[in-house]
Design a protein around this motif. Sequence first.
Motif, mmCIF file in Angstrom:
data_model
loop_
_atom_site.group_PDB
_atom_site.id
_atom_site.type_symbol
_atom_site.label_atom_id
_atom_site.label_comp_id
_atom_site.label_asym_id
_atom_site.label_seq_id
_atom_site.Cartn_x
_atom_site.Cartn_y
_atom_site.Cartn_z
ATOM 1 N N GLU A 172 0.832 -1.205 0.000
ATOM 2 C CA GLU A 172 0.000 0.000 0.000
ATOM 3 C C GLU A 172 0.871 1.261 0.000
ATOM 4 O O GLU A 172 0.521 2.283 0.583
ATOM 5 N N TYR A 288 -8.828 3.650 6.655
ATOM 6 C CA TYR A 288 -8.408 2.553 5.773
ATOM 7 C C TYR A 288 -7.270 1.769 6.426
ATOM 8 O O TYR A 288 -7.262 0.535 6.418
ATOM 9 N N LYS A 313 -9.631 1.380 -1.940
ATOM 10 C CA LYS A 313 -8.261 1.425 -2.452
ATOM 11 C C LYS A 313 -8.183 2.284 -3.714
ATOM 12 O O LYS A 313 -7.323 3.163 -3.839
#
Length: 336
Positions: A172, A288, A313
Motif C-alpha cells: 500500500e 483505511y 483502495k
Amino acid sequence: MERVIRECYTDAILDEAMRRYGISKDQIRSLNAFESFIYEFEHGDGEQAFILRIAHSSRRSEALILGEVDWINYLAEGGVPAARAIVSERGKLVEAIEDGHGGHFLVTAFVKANGQPPWKVWSPGLYETYGEVIGRMHTLAKDYVPAQPALRRPEWDDALFEFPERYLPAFESLAKRKYGELCRQVNQLPKDRDAYGMIHQDAHGSNFFVDTAGRITLFDFDECAYSWFINEVAIVLFYVVQDAQDWPAFTRAFMGHFLRGYVRACPLDSVLLKEIPAFLKMREIELYAVLHRDFDVGNIDNEWCARFMQGRKASIEQDRPFIDFDFDSLAGLVLE
C-alpha cells in the motif's frame, strides 16, 4: 483492538480495577468497545451510572491519559457538556495495574453521559446543537493550558497517530505516499490560536449521547490532540455523511445547520472551508489503515466497515474526493 492487548487481559485485571474503584460484581456490565475494555457500573443508590475504561500502556501512557482527563475536566468546568472523569477509591484519576508482561493496564472512570446515540433522533435542530457544542469546545481550547507541562497532549502528526505508516502493508505504498503529501499540505496552514488548538479528533455520533431534551454530552476523548479546528469539522462530516443516500445534498443540508450552531459559539475563517477536502481524505486513509489492522480486509465481518472498504483502495489511489462538493459555497453561512 490489537491482538496482543486482548491476550494480556484477564479476569484478574478486571477484578483489581473493580476493587480500586469500589465496584461489586453485581454493579458492573461489559459494553461493546473498539480500542479499550469498557464497562458500565453503578455506585450507591444507582441513580448515576459511570463508565470504567481499561486501556493498555502500549497504546497510551499514563501521562497521556492524565492529559486527556485534564482536558475533559477543563471543558466540563467551562460549561462544555463532556462526561467528566472521576477519582478512584485512592483519589487517583488513573490507576495502573501490571499486566504480568512488563506493561500496565490503565484504568479510568467517567460519569456516564445521559441519553442515547443520535442515530434515531437526528434532526436539523440537533445538527445545530452539535455544531454549537463543538464550537464551544474550540472556544475554550483557545485558552487551555494543561495543569502540568508533562500532561500536554500530542500534536496531530505525532507518531501516536501515524496509522497509515504503522498499519498499512508494504504493497500500500501509494496510499502511504498520498497521505504524506496531504500531511505536508495541511502543515502549511496557520497555527494561530483562532485556527489551531486542542480538539476531540473523534467527535462522531458514537462518541456522544443525546438526552430527551436534545442536549448533547461528549465522551471518549482518547484521540484528543492539537490540530486545526477545521479538521474537527471535517471529521464530524466524514462520519455523519456515511449513511446518507446523496452525499453532496446531505453535506449542504447538514453543514448549513451545523455551521450555524458552530459560529454562534466560535468564529470560523471562511478561507479554511476549502481545506475540508484534504482533511476528509486524510481521515479516509487513516480509517483505511486502521481497518487493515483490525480485519482481514478480504473478509470483513462488520457491515459498516465492509461497506466503507468497498472501492476504497481505488478511491485513495485515484485521488477521488471523499465528498464531491464545493466547500467554498458554504462561506456565506460562516459570514452571516
